[in-house]
Design an enzyme around this catalytic site. Structure first.
Site, PDB file in Angstrom:
ATOM      1  N   HIS A 175     -14.578  28.186 -14.199  1.00 30.98           N
ATOM      2  CA  HIS A 175     -15.190  28.016 -12.878  1.00 30.98           C
ATOM      3  C   HIS A 175     -16.520  28.745 -12.884  1.00 30.98           C
ATOM      4  O   HIS A 175     -16.628  29.826 -13.466  1.00 30.98           O
ATOM      5  CB  HIS A 175     -14.261  28.601 -11.806  1.00 30.98           C
ATOM      6  CG  HIS A 175     -14.624  28.193 -10.407  1.00 30.98           C
ATOM      7  ND1 HIS A 175     -15.649  28.790  -9.720  1.00 30.98           N
ATOM      8  CD2 HIS A 175     -14.105  27.234  -9.605  1.00 30.98           C
ATOM      9  CE1 HIS A 175     -15.734  28.220  -8.508  1.00 30.98           C
ATOM     10  NE2 HIS A 175     -14.824  27.276  -8.413  1.00 30.98           N
ATOM     11  N   ASP A 177      -7.788  23.648  -9.673  1.00 26.59           N
ATOM     12  CA  ASP A 177      -7.313  22.275  -9.864  1.00 26.59           C
ATOM     13  C   ASP A 177      -6.125  22.178 -10.817  1.00 26.59           C
ATOM     14  O   ASP A 177      -5.437  21.168 -10.835  1.00 26.59           O
ATOM     15  CB  ASP A 177      -8.456  21.407 -10.403  1.00 26.59           C
ATOM     16  CG  ASP A 177      -9.627  21.417  -9.443  1.00 26.59           C
ATOM     17  OD1 ASP A 177      -9.386  21.150  -8.249  1.00 26.59           O
ATOM     18  OD2 ASP A 177     -10.755  21.720  -9.861  1.00 26.59           O
TER      19      ASP A 177
END
Lengths: 365, 365
Positions: free
Chosen positions: A258, A315
């Site tokens: 990320h 996710d």
């Protein structure tokens, strides 16, 4: 003019009161409250918190929940039109059309007062799950199922999707999913929504902007990508080959890493707990174990080959949760949007109230 | 993290090959060519230039124009659905819905190859005028008029709007309008579209993002605002009172000033020429003279009260042109979008080809 910062990485675009991220320490707060303290609350409470800037008291929560439950229905003409919306690999395309259509039925569409804007926004929080379930029923050729006013936001969605009351844990899992998806500072969809709002565009248009941006597989669409990846890997013994192949092709592995977090994303940790609980309740650890194995393999591969660790992002285990809830991957991004809409609304209102048009420059080459 | 730049003013967000602005000197170039050299070309040529990065040769132009003319039609089922789209004060709401609907009819919707993406994009250039005219015919209760394949992009739109062939000057005026509206670097709608594209969202979603952002009255919606302002002022003798009132209330006057241009916006100058020609052809200088009077009054008021001049922006004389073309103000933003879509497509393709997710940070207060 200044030096270019590709992707605006590290550039501070605006002040916000809505959320706070410390990417180094893995901290996420909504309105000053740690995400870990929010996931046991109902989604309605967190939605109220984001939109109004404070937790509701008991009466305020009852009123807000009541209002959302009453607004869950969509009108018959819209339902009829949804039947003509054939989406392919992404239900979000249909959700985007449906939200745009809803504006034409809204008697307050051209009323730009902040009260009317808030009404529109809250109606969308209420209607998103109904639309997604209705789109899915058209897609699968099932009968449309009316919303169930006794169920929570997440529980009702699962009910409309499946036609039967979900277990307590399933409903709780979806409630937590919606909360964990609700807000994340200036992510791309929220940023594009704020740009729309900064030109004084209306809340429907701003939220559609958010939907359009969430769709990409480098953003909300990644959840669907992870579900497809898990299908592709299929068995734990395929993990190493899959990872080696991705490394060789220098391709990203969905659901890991990320831009903002340099450690565990706190949402990923909470999703992992939910996934594990579901695995235990369903007496089927196979998928969870495979996901955890992939997490470990990748961690050590990264430490060895790149000299730094990589962690699951929001996710990864959310996709595992969706698979345990038997959610079709085509719906994954739309369910993400069902949660995120509360954060979007908060940002839209904040942009209206402290506005300056967002308009950077480009450098001509 | 860095210091916050409100509205990202002066921040360079990316490199582009598409357009160049020198706001101090009043220069605008599309793909390296001065805007003044482009306005005598057909819109199709400029659309090709923006999307392909170079001017078409004769054969390429014939092929591109042919393709756009063939793609002007929209299918019967979509037309039927448009009848249910009631827009109020903004046809753009309907255009937004229609573009979203079109994706469901597009057999290439889920094909993400660059070839398929370009096909989708060019179909939208072709269909935008048809959709806007169709929405207007529903709104006004007229019969839908099929596109006319012998007419230019702008001429055909006026034909579909009015049901009669426009004069040469009218068609030329709309062609120039579409060219002048086609591209303007990282304006808010293009920027939000690039954010959507940066997440690898599809061209339909990216263009819808652009539409949603263009709508705001601090952006594309300003043209409609100017038309309404001219209606409100009504007579030259009301100008001074109108301006004094706005100064007193510290309200903006629509159509003047621009974040980037500190002198005449070159587009505004070209629009002024078009407006004047139309005034002369129609033998009715009243509106043009009133607009010019407002320009002068404001210029001197600003020099006197604020010590600096203010100039008309792109929205001011374009609104005058629209009024001479008898265009309903509800359509103004959508016509802006009919031009801008070529620039949006160019930016969408550029973002896909040199991608990094656009994701700045916010500062929590």
């Amino acid at each position: 003019m200044e030096e270019m910062k590709k992707g605006l990485e590290g550039v501070v675009a605006l002040d916000t009161r809505i959320s706070f991220i410390d990417g180094a320490k893995g901290i996420l707060k909504y309105r000053g409250i740690n995400i870990e303290e929010l996931t046991d609350l109902p989604y309605d409470t967190v939605s109220y918190l984001l939109i109004n800037g404070k937790l509701p008291n008991e009466l305020e929560l009852i009123e807000y929940s009541q209002r959302i439950r009453e607004d869950r229905c969509v009108n018959a003409k819209l339902l009829e039109m949804l039947k003509n919306i054939y989406f392919g690999e992404e239900a979000l395309d249909g959700l985007r059309t449906a939200v745009s259509l809803i504006s034409h039925f809204d008697y307050e569409n051209d009323d730009h007062s902040s009260n009317a804007n808030k009404n529109k926004a809250i109606r969308l929080v209420a209607k998103f799950p109904t639309i997604v379930a209705a789109l899915n029923s058209c897609y699968e050729g099932h009968e449309y199922i009316e919303p169930h006013s006794d169920l929570s936001h997440g529980g009702n969605f699962l009910y409309m999707l499946k036609g039967c009351i979900p277990t307590e844990l399933e409903a709780e899992a979806l409630e937590k999913d919606l909360i964990l998806s609700a807000e994340h500072e200036l992510n791309p969809s929220t940023f594009s929504l704020r740009i729309a709002a900064s030109t004084r565009s209306d809340p429907y248009s701003a939220i559609i902007c958010g939907l359009c941006t969430l769709k990409g597989n480098l953003h909300g669409g990644a959840r669907k990508g992870v579900m497809e990846m898990l299908d592709e890997i299929r068995k734990p013994e395929n993990i190493k080959g899959y990872v080696a192949d991705k490394f060789e092709k220098r391709e990203k592995i969905m659901g890991f890493g990320h831009r903002v977090y340099k450690t565990w994303d706190p949402r990923a940790r909470l999703y992992k707990q939910v996934a594990k609980k579901l695995a235990l309740e369903k007496g089927d650890r196979y998928l969870f174990d495979m996901a955890e194995e992939l997490e470990k393999v990748l961690y050590y591969e990264f430490v060895e080959k790149r000299g730094k660790a990589i962690y699951p992002n929001v996710d990864f285990y959310s996709a595992v949760v969706y698979k345990y809830l038997d959610i079709p991957s085509e719906l994954a991004t739309s369910i993400f949007a069902m949660g995120r809409v509360s954060g979007w609304i908060a940002h839209c209102m904040e942009q209206y109230s402290e506005n300056k048009v967002i308009r950077p420059r480009a450098h001509f080459v």
